[in-house]
Motif scaffolding. Structure first.
Motif, PDB file in Angstrom:
ATOM      1  N   HIS A  40       0.835  -1.203   0.000  1.00  0.00           N
ATOM      2  CA  HIS A  40       0.000   0.000   0.000  1.00  0.00           C
ATOM      3  C   HIS A  40       0.878   1.263   0.000  1.00  0.00           C
ATOM      4  CE1 HIS A  40      -3.560  -2.392   0.555  1.00  0.00           C
ATOM      5  NE2 HIS A  40      -3.172  -2.858   1.710  1.00  0.00           N
ATOM      6  N   ASP A  60      -7.189   0.989   5.878  1.00  0.00           N
ATOM      7  CA  ASP A  60      -6.525   0.548   7.111  1.00  0.00           C
ATOM      8  C   ASP A  60      -6.461   1.648   8.171  1.00  0.00           C
ATOM      9  OD1 ASP A  60      -6.202  -1.886   5.925  1.00  0.00           O
ATOM     10  OD2 ASP A  60      -4.061  -1.674   5.549  1.00  0.00           O
ATOM     11  N   HIS A  73     -13.513  -1.992   4.075  1.00  0.00           N
ATOM     12  CA  HIS A  73     -12.819  -2.852   3.112  1.00  0.00           C
ATOM     13  C   HIS A  73     -13.686  -3.444   2.011  1.00  0.00           C
ATOM     14  CE1 HIS A  73      -9.248  -2.605   5.666  1.00  0.00           C
ATOM     15  NE2 HIS A  73      -8.574  -3.250   4.726  1.00  0.00           N
ATOM     16  N   HIS A  76      -6.589  -0.161  -2.764  1.00  0.00           N
ATOM     17  CA  HIS A  76      -6.473  -0.931  -1.514  1.00  0.00           C
ATOM     18  C   HIS A  76      -7.234  -2.252  -1.614  1.00  0.00           C
ATOM     19  CE1 HIS A  76      -5.398  -0.808   2.852  1.00  0.00           C
ATOM     20  NE2 HIS A  76      -6.267  -1.802   2.844  1.00  0.00           N
ATOM     21  N   ASP A 121      -5.467  -5.910  -1.315  1.00  0.00           N
ATOM     22  CA  ASP A 121      -5.880  -6.807  -0.223  1.00  0.00           C
ATOM     23  C   ASP A 121      -6.554  -8.064  -0.782  1.00  0.00           C
ATOM     24  OD1 ASP A 121      -4.817  -5.225   1.708  1.00  0.00           O
ATOM     25  OD2 ASP A 121      -6.697  -4.682   2.678  1.00  0.00           O
TER      26      ASP A 121
END
Ligand SMILES: [Zn+2]
Length: 217
Positions: A5, A32, A67, A103, A107
């Motif tokens: 990231h 995050d 997320h 992101h 992830d």
């Protein structure tokens, strides 16, 4: 993902040199940064479950607001809207928005299938975290490229600009390697979100410090 990231955040400087480094890193890390706050108030859940993937003892039970792909697109659009009226704001906003959404992609590569498409929706993940060596190769390679792009797009105005930047690079790399090889389990969920908040707070302030002592080539 961890330093991956940071890698895309650093690389963002090449595409949008006008964007401040703390804003680029905040965008790439936004999920995050939000996550520990939501865990703290009980809106998202994490469980300590050694072996959930080989790399992390954390089981991400539920994190739809920080997320999911849909929410990251919405958060990214808010970043873009925030910068819209500034000089060069369109490009800065587009890059920051893309970093927020990146992101999810990064992830998705690393997590097991726990990344929701939208709150309550199906979950996906390729599970790179089940292979420590592959995770380290991928993230360190990405980080090297991101750091190279940032280091060649900007230059230090003074000694602080040089050393503060390289110190952050070494700290992040060291933290990633230690974290990847460390089999220990966090003592409590509270400890997880507190340390996550401290890590992002310190790195973002550090990035603001670097920004003041470096300039675009
Ligand atoms: Zn994340």
């Amino acid at each position: 993902m961890f330093i991956g990231h940071f890698a895309v955040g650093f690389a963002g400087k090449k595409v949008a040199p006008e964007a401040p480094l703390p804003a680029l890193l905040l965008a790439a890390l936004f999920a995050d940064v939000l996550w520990p706050l939501l865990v703290a108030v009980g809106a998202e859940q994490v469980r300590i479950a050694p072996g959930d993937t080989v790399l992390t003892p954390l089981e991400f039970v539920s994190y739809p607001w920080s997320h999911s792909l849909l929410m990251l697109i919405i958060w990214g659009a808010l970043f873009a809207a925030y910068y819209r009226n500034r000089p060069d704001g369109k490009r800065i906003g587009l890059v920051l928005g893309a970093l927020v959404v990146s992101h999810w992609v990064l992830d998705w590569i690393t997590h097991r299938p726990d990344m929701p498409l939208y709150p309550g929706g199906p979950k996906y993940g390729l599970g790179l975290w089940n292979n420590v060596t592959a995770t380290m190769v991928v993230e360190i390679a990405m980080f090297a490229v991101g750091v190279f792009l940032y280091a060649t797009t900007t230059r230090a105005k003074d000694a602080i600009g040089r050393w503060a930047f390289w110190a952050l690079v070494i700290l992040l790399l060291g933290a990633f390697i230690a974290d990847s090889l460390d089999p220990s389990v966090p003592p409590s969920v509270q400890m997880i979100w507190i340390s996550a908040l401290i890590l992002s707070g310190v790195t973002l302030l550090w990035a603001a410090w670097i920004e003041r002592h470096r300039t675009v080539n």
